[in-house]
Write an enzyme that holds these catalytic residues in place. Structure first.
Site, PDB file in Angstrom:
ATOM      1  N   ASP A  29     -20.040 -17.965  -2.503  1.00 15.71           N
ATOM      2  CA  ASP A  29     -20.106 -19.420  -2.689  1.00 15.71           C
ATOM      3  C   ASP A  29     -20.823 -19.774  -3.994  1.00 15.71           C
ATOM      4  O   ASP A  29     -21.711 -19.045  -4.449  1.00 15.71           O
ATOM      5  CB  ASP A  29     -20.840 -20.045  -1.490  1.00 15.71           C
ATOM      6  CG  ASP A  29     -20.617 -21.537  -1.418  1.00 15.71           C
ATOM      7  OD1 ASP A  29     -19.628 -22.036  -2.010  1.00 15.71           O
ATOM      8  OD2 ASP A  29     -21.433 -22.227  -0.782  1.00 15.71           O
ATOM      9  N   ASN A  77     -10.463 -24.797   3.181  1.00 18.78           N
ATOM     10  CA  ASN A  77     -10.359 -24.964   1.721  1.00 18.78           C
ATOM     11  C   ASN A  77      -9.047 -25.620   1.272  1.00 18.78           C
ATOM     12  O   ASN A  77      -8.930 -26.065   0.125  1.00 18.78           O
ATOM     13  CB  ASN A  77     -10.551 -23.624   0.990  1.00 18.78           C
ATOM     14  CG  ASN A  77     -11.985 -23.122   0.992  1.00 18.78           C
ATOM     15  OD1 ASN A  77     -12.222 -21.918   0.978  1.00 18.78           O
ATOM     16  ND2 ASN A  77     -12.960 -24.016   1.006  1.00 18.78           N
TER      17      ASN A  77
HETATM   18  C1  IPE Z   1     -16.991 -20.961   2.199  1.00 15.73           C
HETATM   19  O1  IPE Z   1     -17.417 -21.723   1.126  1.00 15.73           O
HETATM   20  C2  IPE Z   1     -15.611 -20.438   1.947  1.00 15.73           C
HETATM   21  C3  IPE Z   1     -15.494 -19.408   0.924  1.00 15.73           C
HETATM   22  C4  IPE Z   1     -16.472 -18.893   0.246  1.00 15.73           C
HETATM   23  C5  IPE Z   1     -14.168 -18.940   0.676  1.00 15.73           C
HETATM   24  P1  IPE Z   1     -17.216 -23.308   1.107  1.00 15.73           P
HETATM   25  O2  IPE Z   1     -17.745 -23.794  -0.174  1.00 15.73           O
HETATM   26  O3  IPE Z   1     -15.812 -23.652   1.433  1.00 15.73           O
HETATM   27  O4  IPE Z   1     -18.133 -23.770   2.335  1.00 15.73           O
HETATM   28  P2  IPE Z   1     -18.859 -25.157   2.606  1.00 15.73           P
HETATM   29  O5  IPE Z   1     -17.841 -26.244   2.406  1.00 15.73           O
HETATM   30  O6  IPE Z   1     -19.984 -25.265   1.639  1.00 15.73           O
HETATM   31  O7  IPE Z   1     -19.347 -25.044   4.016  1.00 15.73           O
HETATM   32  C1  IPE Z   2     -16.600 -20.521  -3.462  1.00 12.72           C
HETATM   33  O1  IPE Z   2     -17.111 -21.339  -4.464  1.00 12.72           O
HETATM   34  C2  IPE Z   2     -15.165 -20.148  -3.700  1.00 12.72           C
HETATM   35  C3  IPE Z   2     -14.216 -20.738  -2.735  1.00 12.72           C
HETATM   36  C4  IPE Z   2     -14.519 -21.448  -1.695  1.00 12.72           C
HETATM   37  C5  IPE Z   2     -12.816 -20.482  -2.997  1.00 12.72           C
HETATM   38  P1  IPE Z   2     -16.983 -22.904  -4.355  1.00 12.72           P
HETATM   39  O2  IPE Z   2     -15.705 -23.326  -4.983  1.00 12.72           O
HETATM   40  O3  IPE Z   2     -17.147 -23.343  -2.937  1.00 12.72           O
HETATM   41  O4  IPE Z   2     -18.200 -23.397  -5.231  1.00 12.72           O
HETATM   42  P2  IPE Z   2     -19.170 -24.621  -4.924  1.00 12.72           P
HETATM   43  O5  IPE Z   2     -19.724 -24.403  -3.556  1.00 12.72           O
HETATM   44  O6  IPE Z   2     -18.335 -25.851  -4.984  1.00 12.72           O
HETATM   45  O7  IPE Z   2     -20.193 -24.547  -5.982  1.00 12.72           O
HETATM   46 MG    MG Z   3     -18.763 -23.883  -1.855  1.00 13.91          MG
END
Ligand code: IPE
Ligand code: IPE
Ligand code: MG
Length: 250
Positions: A29, A77
């Site tokens: 994340d 997502n």
């Molecule tokens: C979790 O991260 C999913 C992945 C890393 C693929 P998210 O960014 O989607 O999770 P939330 O929304 O912060 O819970």
């Molecule tokens: C995790 O990074 C990757 C995926 C969920 C695909 P994020 O895209 O959630 O990054 P933040 O949380 O918005 O910084």
């Molecule tokens: Mg995220």
């Protein structure tokens, strides 16, 4: 899980070989925040995130971790802006195509888990091709959760078991934890010993809900693209300090 003993390289001296987690799961994340901090579009964070994952996989293999499971895309997502979702699908496809030769030569067995049937067809082709080409590899089990949701996985298991009961192949009293596990995507791989989440968020976001019942959780404030060997080393040191009681008294 059939993973052959590997020749360990560069295991830091302060880590105990016998106390390494067999299976590490990671919620990658913070890609978006990483990009924002650099003044870049979010997709650049995802691009850099791939490099961090490659490095972690190499590190797990070098240090003798038998299985790595990475959360690449959750069932939630899809709710992101279309252009980000489309970029991610394109990125996954391109990365598999680019990396497949190295995965083969590095003896990595790659597996994708999640609801793969709703992914773009061209991505599915690369996914199944990579799984077939590496199915006999034994260096490390590398699982990528793509369009994965823990609740969706559990419902899927319930459906499969309910169908077998309906067909008379199973009795309700046959349903137990072992049978349930046989229907999970992760069948054949031990539960994660350690689950790492980057970017400081203290939540599991629908990842491996059944499998992490007794995993040790480690949250790093580092954003995923900056998660490197030194960070992983810190996570492993923390893990080795934990007293895993599994509900018992030591
Ligand atoms: C979790 O991260 C999913 C992945 C890393 C693929 P998210 O960014 O989607 O999770 P939330 O929304 O912060 O819970
Ligand atoms: C995790 O990074 C990757 C995926 C969920 C695909 P994020 O895209 O959630 O990054 P933040 O949380 O918005 O910084
Ligand atoms: Mg995220």
């Amino acid at each position: 899980m059939t993973v052959k003993p590997t020749v360990l390289r560069d295991l830091p001296a302060d880590l105990e070989r016998e106390k390494l987690p067999r299976h590490v799961a990671v919620i990658m994340d913070g890609n978006g925040r990483w990009a924002k901090r650099q003044g870049l579009p979010r997709i650049m964070g995802h691009r850099r995130g791939v490099d961090a994952l490659k490095e972690l996989l190499r590190c797990c293999k070098d240090w003798g971790v038998q299985a790595l499971t990475a959360y690449a895309f959750s069932t939630e997502n899809w709710g992101r802006p279309l252009e980000e979702v489309e970029f991610l699908m394109m990125l996954f496809e391109r990365v598999i195509r680019q990396e497949i030769d190295e995965l083969i030569s590095e003896d990595v067995r790659i597996k994708f888990v999640g609801n793969l049937t709703s992914l773009p067809g061209t991505l599915q082709t690369e996914i199944y091709r990579s799984m077939n080409l590496t199915q006999h590899n034994q260096g490390i089990q590398f699982t990528v959760a793509t369009n994965y949701g823990g609740r969706q996985e559990i419902i899927q298991v319930c459906r499969e078991i309910a169908t077998k009961v309906q067909q008379g192949k199973l009795q309700p009293e046959d349903i137990n934890e072992a049978l349930f596990e046989q229907h999970l995507y992760t069948v054949g791989t031990c539960h994660p010993d350690l689950m790492i989440r980057t970017s400081g968020e203290m939540r599991v976001s629908n990842f491996l809900l059944w499998q992490i019942a007794y995993s040790e959780l480690y949250v790093s404030d580092t954003l995923w693209p900056d998660f490197d060997r030194a960070e992983f080393h810190r996570a492993l040191c923390a893990y080795q300090q934990r007293d895993r009681r599994f509900g018992k008294v030591n």
